[in-house]
Scaffold this motif. Structure first.
Motif, PDB file in Angstrom:
ATOM      1  N   VAL A 101      46.704  17.109 -37.298  1.00  0.00           N
ATOM      2  CA  VAL A 101      47.638  18.244 -37.222  1.00  0.00           C
ATOM      3  C   VAL A 101      46.867  19.532 -36.957  1.00  0.00           C
ATOM      4  CG1 VAL A 101      49.279  19.643 -38.529  1.00  0.00           C
ATOM      5  CG2 VAL A 101      49.369  17.146 -38.677  1.00  0.00           C
ATOM      6  N   THR A 102      45.796  19.742 -37.711  1.00  0.00           N
ATOM      7  CA  THR A 102      45.018  20.969 -37.569  1.00  0.00           C
ATOM      8  C   THR A 102      44.343  21.036 -36.202  1.00  0.00           C
ATOM      9  OG1 THR A 102      44.608  20.979 -39.948  1.00  0.00           O
ATOM     10  CG2 THR A 102      43.184  22.356 -38.595  1.00  0.00           C
ATOM     11  N   ALA A 103      43.809  19.911 -35.737  1.00  0.00           N
ATOM     12  CA  ALA A 103      43.146  19.911 -34.429  1.00  0.00           C
ATOM     13  C   ALA A 103      44.115  20.316 -33.323  1.00  0.00           C
ATOM     14  CB  ALA A 103      42.563  18.529 -34.139  1.00  0.00           C
ATOM     15  N   GLY A 104      45.346  19.829 -33.397  1.00  0.00           N
ATOM     16  CA  GLY A 104      46.331  20.212 -32.397  1.00  0.00           C
ATOM     17  C   GLY A 104      46.599  21.703 -32.401  1.00  0.00           C
ATOM     18  N   GLU A 105      46.681  22.291 -33.584  1.00  0.00           N
ATOM     19  CA  GLU A 105      46.916  23.733 -33.680  1.00  0.00           C
ATOM     20  C   GLU A 105      45.705  24.534 -33.223  1.00  0.00           C
ATOM     21  OE1 GLU A 105      50.050  23.575 -37.463  1.00  0.00           O
ATOM     22  OE2 GLU A 105      47.989  24.295 -37.743  1.00  0.00           O
ATOM     23  N   LEU A 106      44.508  24.094 -33.651  1.00  0.00           N
ATOM     24  CA  LEU A 106      43.298  24.831 -33.278  1.00  0.00           C
ATOM     25  C   LEU A 106      43.028  24.750 -31.777  1.00  0.00           C
ATOM     26  CD1 LEU A 106      40.736  24.086 -36.138  1.00  0.00           C
ATOM     27  CD2 LEU A 106      42.292  26.020 -35.859  1.00  0.00           C
ATOM     28  N   SER A 119      42.066  27.535 -26.790  1.00  0.00           N
ATOM     29  CA  SER A 119      42.274  27.689 -25.354  1.00  0.00           C
ATOM     30  C   SER A 119      42.517  29.149 -24.988  1.00  0.00           C
ATOM     31  CB  SER A 119      43.452  26.824 -24.892  1.00  0.00           C
ATOM     32  OG  SER A 119      44.665  27.266 -25.488  1.00  0.00           O
ATOM     33  N   LYS A 120      43.127  29.897 -25.886  1.00  0.00           N
ATOM     34  CA  LYS A 120      43.357  31.327 -25.652  1.00  0.00           C
ATOM     35  C   LYS A 120      42.128  32.159 -25.994  1.00  0.00           C
ATOM     36  CE  LYS A 120      47.562  30.494 -24.426  1.00  0.00           C
ATOM     37  NZ  LYS A 120      47.940  30.593 -22.977  1.00  0.00           N
ATOM     38  N   LEU A 121      41.428  31.761 -27.051  1.00  0.00           N
ATOM     39  CA  LEU A 121      40.229  32.506 -27.446  1.00  0.00           C
ATOM     40  C   LEU A 121      39.151  32.453 -26.364  1.00  0.00           C
ATOM     41  CD1 LEU A 121      39.621  31.812 -31.244  1.00  0.00           C
ATOM     42  CD2 LEU A 121      39.966  34.035 -30.137  1.00  0.00           C
ATOM     43  N   PRO A 145      48.408  42.355 -29.609  1.00  0.00           N
ATOM     44  CA  PRO A 145      48.446  42.298 -31.083  1.00  0.00           C
ATOM     45  C   PRO A 145      49.328  41.171 -31.616  1.00  0.00           C
ATOM     46  CG  PRO A 145      48.565  44.562 -30.335  1.00  0.00           C
ATOM     47  CD  PRO A 145      48.656  43.706 -29.108  1.00  0.00           C
ATOM     48  N   ALA A 146      50.467  40.955 -30.995  1.00  0.00           N
ATOM     49  CA  ALA A 146      51.361  39.891 -31.469  1.00  0.00           C
ATOM     50  C   ALA A 146      50.712  38.517 -31.300  1.00  0.00           C
ATOM     51  CB  ALA A 146      52.683  39.950 -30.712  1.00  0.00           C
ATOM     52  N   GLU A 147      49.930  38.374 -30.217  1.00  0.00           N
ATOM     53  CA  GLU A 147      49.243  37.105 -29.990  1.00  0.00           C
ATOM     54  C   GLU A 147      48.187  36.870 -31.065  1.00  0.00           C
ATOM     55  OE1 GLU A 147      47.156  34.700 -26.274  1.00  0.00           O
ATOM     56  OE2 GLU A 147      47.196  36.912 -26.275  1.00  0.00           O
ATOM     57  N   SER A 185      39.573  21.714 -26.552  1.00  0.00           N
ATOM     58  CA  SER A 185      39.915  22.840 -25.676  1.00  0.00           C
ATOM     59  C   SER A 185      38.822  23.894 -25.614  1.00  0.00           C
ATOM     60  CB  SER A 185      41.220  23.490 -26.154  1.00  0.00           C
ATOM     61  OG  SER A 185      41.063  23.988 -27.473  1.00  0.00           O
ATOM     62  N   ALA A 186      37.643  23.616 -26.180  1.00  0.00           N
ATOM     63  CA  ALA A 186      36.539  24.580 -26.113  1.00  0.00           C
ATOM     64  C   ALA A 186      35.269  23.864 -25.671  1.00  0.00           C
ATOM     65  CB  ALA A 186      36.343  25.251 -27.469  1.00  0.00           C
ATOM     66  N   PRO A 187      35.233  23.376 -24.426  1.00  0.00           N
ATOM     67  CA  PRO A 187      34.037  22.662 -23.961  1.00  0.00           C
ATOM     68  C   PRO A 187      32.835  23.601 -23.884  1.00  0.00           C
ATOM     69  CG  PRO A 187      35.526  23.113 -22.132  1.00  0.00           C
ATOM     70  CD  PRO A 187      36.261  23.499 -23.373  1.00  0.00           C
ATOM     71  N   GLY A 188      31.671  23.046 -24.119  1.00  0.00           N
ATOM     72  CA  GLY A 188      30.460  23.838 -24.021  1.00  0.00           C
ATOM     73  C   GLY A 188      30.108  24.614 -25.262  1.00  0.00           C
TER      74      GLY A 188
END
Length: 227
Positions: A78-83, A88-90, A107-109, A209-212
């Protein structure tokens, strides 16, 4: 002429076959030893109460650990899906090389990221007692979500600063994010191993979602495969 007295033939005496006192003592001792050996052998071969209690305790611990591993695996998924959604946005606003981001987060994001991380921190705050191997995986996930929450907070704080002071905070946030991803990968590798040991087969719960970012990645063995 006087007659000679004829003596009857002499019959040889029969040996005394009655057992001596010494022989009787030996026979009694042997019989007693055989009688005692049976119960003693049974007692020596049977586990005592403490051994039975230890065996029961170990069996209960094994069942508890299998249950905890299953629960931790579900929680981590569950956590991995959310992170993965946050990461991907970070990566868009915090490149790894310290270069300016492709865009700035609204800010809302950022508030949405913080909400996701608060929930993840709460989800992984529970620390039930388990085996050492399971505790290591659990602590690794907890450390990873804590570090990710700090990364988002650092980014949010940097966004509030003037442009000429902002860059060091953004670079620090990127380093914290990388540390969080690497820590998660260690916990995910440990989780994979304890699932194999528990008979569940390989279970891959890595951040994708954060390769490298460094750290360990999933092996090529299909999920559910044993051995």
């Amino acid at each position: 002429m006087s007659s000679k007295t004829v003596r009857p033939p002499r019959v040889p005496s029969r040996p005394d076959v009655r057992p001596s006192n010494r022989a009787r003592q030996i026979v009694v001792a042997v019989v007693a030893a055989v009688a005692i050996a049976g119960p003693v052998g049974y007692l020596l071969g049977s586990p005592d109460a403490s051994q039975v209690a230890i065996a029961d305790m170990r069996e209960a611990e094994k069942k508890r650990d299998v249950q905890q591993i299953g629960e931790l695996t579900s929680t981590a998924r569950v956590t991995a899906g959310e992170l993965n959604g946050v990461l991907s946005k970070l990566t868009e606003v915090l490149p790894r090389d310290g270069a300016p981001g492709a865009r700035s987060a609204e800010p809302a994001e950022v508030d949405g990221w913080r909400k996701v991380l608060r929930q993840a921190v709460e989800r992984h705050a529970e620390t039930p007692s388990g085996t050492t191997a399971t505790n290591v995986a659990r602590a690794g996930f907890r450390g990873a979500v804590d570090a990710m929450a700090v990364a988002v907070d650092t980014y949010a704080a940097g966004r509030e600063l003037p442009a000429d002071l902002r860059q060091p905070f953004l670079e620090l946030a990127a380093r914290q994010r990388s540390a969080a991803v690497a820590t998660w990968s260690v916990a995910a590798t440990q989780l994979d191993q304890i699932n194999v040991d528990a008979g569940n087969g390989h279970q891959h719960v890595y951040l994708t979602s954060a390769p490298g970012e460094g750290g360990m990645s999933a092996d090529s063995v299909p999920e559910g495969t044993h051995g």
